[in-house]
Design an enzyme around this catalytic site. Structure first.
Site, PDB file in Angstrom:
ATOM      1  N   ASN A 210      -8.838   4.737  10.256  1.00  5.21           N
ATOM      2  CA  ASN A 210      -9.503   3.780   9.372  1.00  5.21           C
ATOM      3  C   ASN A 210     -10.097   2.659  10.205  1.00  5.21           C
ATOM      4  OD1 ASN A 210      -7.402   1.542   9.597  1.00  5.21           O
ATOM      5  ND2 ASN A 210      -6.146   3.241   8.846  1.00  5.21           N
ATOM      6  N   ASP A 279      -1.934   7.123   4.400  1.00  3.56           N
ATOM      7  CA  ASP A 279      -1.075   7.611   3.322  1.00  3.56           C
ATOM      8  C   ASP A 279      -0.739   9.088   3.495  1.00  3.56           C
ATOM      9  OD1 ASP A 279      -0.932   5.178   1.874  1.00  3.56           O
ATOM     10  OD2 ASP A 279      -2.965   5.529   1.136  1.00  3.56           O
ATOM     11  N   PRO A 308       5.512   8.905   5.403  1.00  5.28           N
ATOM     12  CA  PRO A 308       6.586   8.065   4.858  1.00  5.28           C
ATOM     13  C   PRO A 308       6.055   6.707   4.433  1.00  5.28           C
ATOM     14  CG  PRO A 308       6.792   8.286   7.240  1.00  5.28           C
ATOM     15  CD  PRO A 308       5.743   9.262   6.818  1.00  5.28           C
ATOM     16  N   ASP A 309       6.642   6.138   3.379  1.00  6.23           N
ATOM     17  CA  ASP A 309       6.281   4.810   2.899  1.00  6.23           C
ATOM     18  C   ASP A 309       7.179   3.809   3.627  1.00  6.23           C
ATOM     19  OD1 ASP A 309       5.937   2.406   1.485  1.00  6.23           O
ATOM     20  OD2 ASP A 309       5.423   3.484  -0.356  1.00  6.23           O
ATOM     21  N   LEU A 311       7.086   0.471   4.178  1.00  7.97           N
ATOM     22  CA  LEU A 311       7.462  -0.773   3.519  1.00  7.97           C
ATOM     23  C   LEU A 311       8.499  -0.533   2.430  1.00  7.97           C
ATOM     24  CD1 LEU A 311       7.170  -3.771   3.006  1.00  7.97           C
ATOM     25  CD2 LEU A 311       5.111  -3.288   1.655  1.00  7.97           C
TER      26      LEU A 311
END
Length: 398
Positions: A210, A279, A308-309, A311
């Protein structure tokens, strides 16, 4: 705003080849708004002239304790009254010994004894002189007396040797001086912070990534360090220099960032998730470079799986750090940011509009917490980072 606006600094110079660096330091200090009064020992004048320092500072330079230009003939008293700090750079081993033992036999040493403001010292000497037990005792004495020691660093020295004792570069001293004046709102805290983009491999050559530059995260790392925190920065690939005094752990993929965060989070007091983490990752990564056909077709079919998330996982830790998230949106900022804060289960989320701030040096942040929405003033990213650190410190549990 200039970082040293309305600050008056008495800059003391002792004898040493590092005097040449002080010419640049004075220029940089004045560019940041400081008023600089230069005081030189007689030895310092053998390395750089008072005329040079006067031209750069735009103010009279003082060498002699009996300088009659001061109306009451008390330069050692008058120069520090109203000053915000005395900075000795370069500071020789001899001069540090004088100050440590309260000796006052010339203008600069007498000024240090009579000062009514903080003292900062940037040592500069041969590596053996720095390592000498007497010098180290003097350094500890100075620290015990509340003197701030800047450096030294290690590197090549004028004598041809390499080791500790080399004076910091001008930009490093300037950074430390600016940090000295920032409120120590996070003193004793450990801030763990992520910044920059992650990159997910498609094949051995290509990645999906990004546009994140990492500027906001790096500014926050600097601001947290200025506020007195110990800072660990887990960073994706950027072209930015690591902020001074910050421990950086470079990573590439989201899973690497996740693993680095989980390995470092144990003693963290605050976790600030600024990084633009992918993501999804490519499930069917090719082991060879993908080729297009002669007609330009044959686009690969990529399968994705979630990353994995980070936060959310940190936020669920028992006795985990106080968490701050970021949301870069392209529309409906308030709606999406508050939904993300609630979904992640965190006390504070910082939102902005991605298309307005990516790659830019300015930003406009909006804070979302249980009490509502709180816009911060627009400004450059370092100023915004300092404001955000102050907001975090005000919300932190005691």
């Amino acid at each position: 705003m200039l970082d040293l606006a309305r600050k008056r600094i008495v800059l003391g110079m002792t004898g040493g080849i590092a005097c040449y660096k002080i010419a640049e330091l004075v220029r940089r200090m004045t560019e940041q708004g400081a008023t600089v009064d230069v005081v030189m020992t007689e030895a310092a004048t053998h390395f750089i002239t008072p005329v040079t320092m006067q031209a750069l500072s735009g103010r009279p330079v003082f060498v002699d304790a009996w300088d009659a230009r001061v109306p009451n003939n008390m330069a050692h008293i008058d120069l520090t009254r109203g000053a915000d700090a005395v900075l000795i750079a370069p500071a020789s081993a001899d001069f540090m010994a004088k100050v440590a033992h309260g000796m006052a036999d010339d203008l600069l040493s007498t000024l240090c004894v009579a000062r009514a403001c903080p003292l900062l010292v940037a040592p500069a000497m041969n590596r053996e002189m720095w390592a000498n037990p007497a010098t180290q005792r003097n350094v500890e004495t100075l620290r015990g007396d509340g003197v701030t020691i800047l450096g030294p660093s290690a590197g090549e020295q004028a004598c041809g040797e390499t080791g500790d004792g080399r004076m910091l570069e001008a930009h490093e001293i300037l950074t430390d001086l600016i940090a000295f004046f920032q409120p120590k709102l996070l003193a004793g805290r450990h801030v763990l912070l992520t910044a920059g983009p992650t990159s997910e491999p498609v094949d051995p050559v290509r990645v999906l990534s990004n546009r994140s530059s990492g500027k906001t995260g790096y500014a926050l790392a600097r601001a947290a360090r200025e506020a007195g925190a110990r800072v660990t920065l887990i960073t994706g690939a950027t072209f930015l220099p690591i902020p001074r005094g910050v421990t950086a752990l470079p990573v590439t993929t989201a899973r690497q960032m996740h693993d680095a965060v989980m390995a470092s989070v144990g003693d963290a007091d605050i976790f600030i998730a600024v990084a633009a983490v992918a993501d999804w990752r490519v499930k069917n990564v090719s082991t060879q470079k993908l080729k297009k056909t002669s007609e330009g077709g044959g686009a690969p079919l990529m399968e994705f799986e979630p990353n994995p998330d980070i936060l959310a996982e940190v936020a669920k830790l028992e006795n985990g750090p106080w968490c701050v998230g970021f949301a870069a949106e392209t529309e409906k900022l308030a709606e999406h940011a508050e939904a993300k804060r609630t979904r992640k289960g965190i006390p504070l989320l910082v939102g902005n509009l991605a298309h307005k701030v990516m790659d830019a040096d300015t930003t406009e942040l909006v804070l979302f917490d249980a009490q509502g929405t709180h816009p911060l003033p627009a400004g450059n990213k370092l100023d915004a980072a300092r404001r955000l650190i102050a907001e975090i410190a005000a919300r932190m549990p005691v």
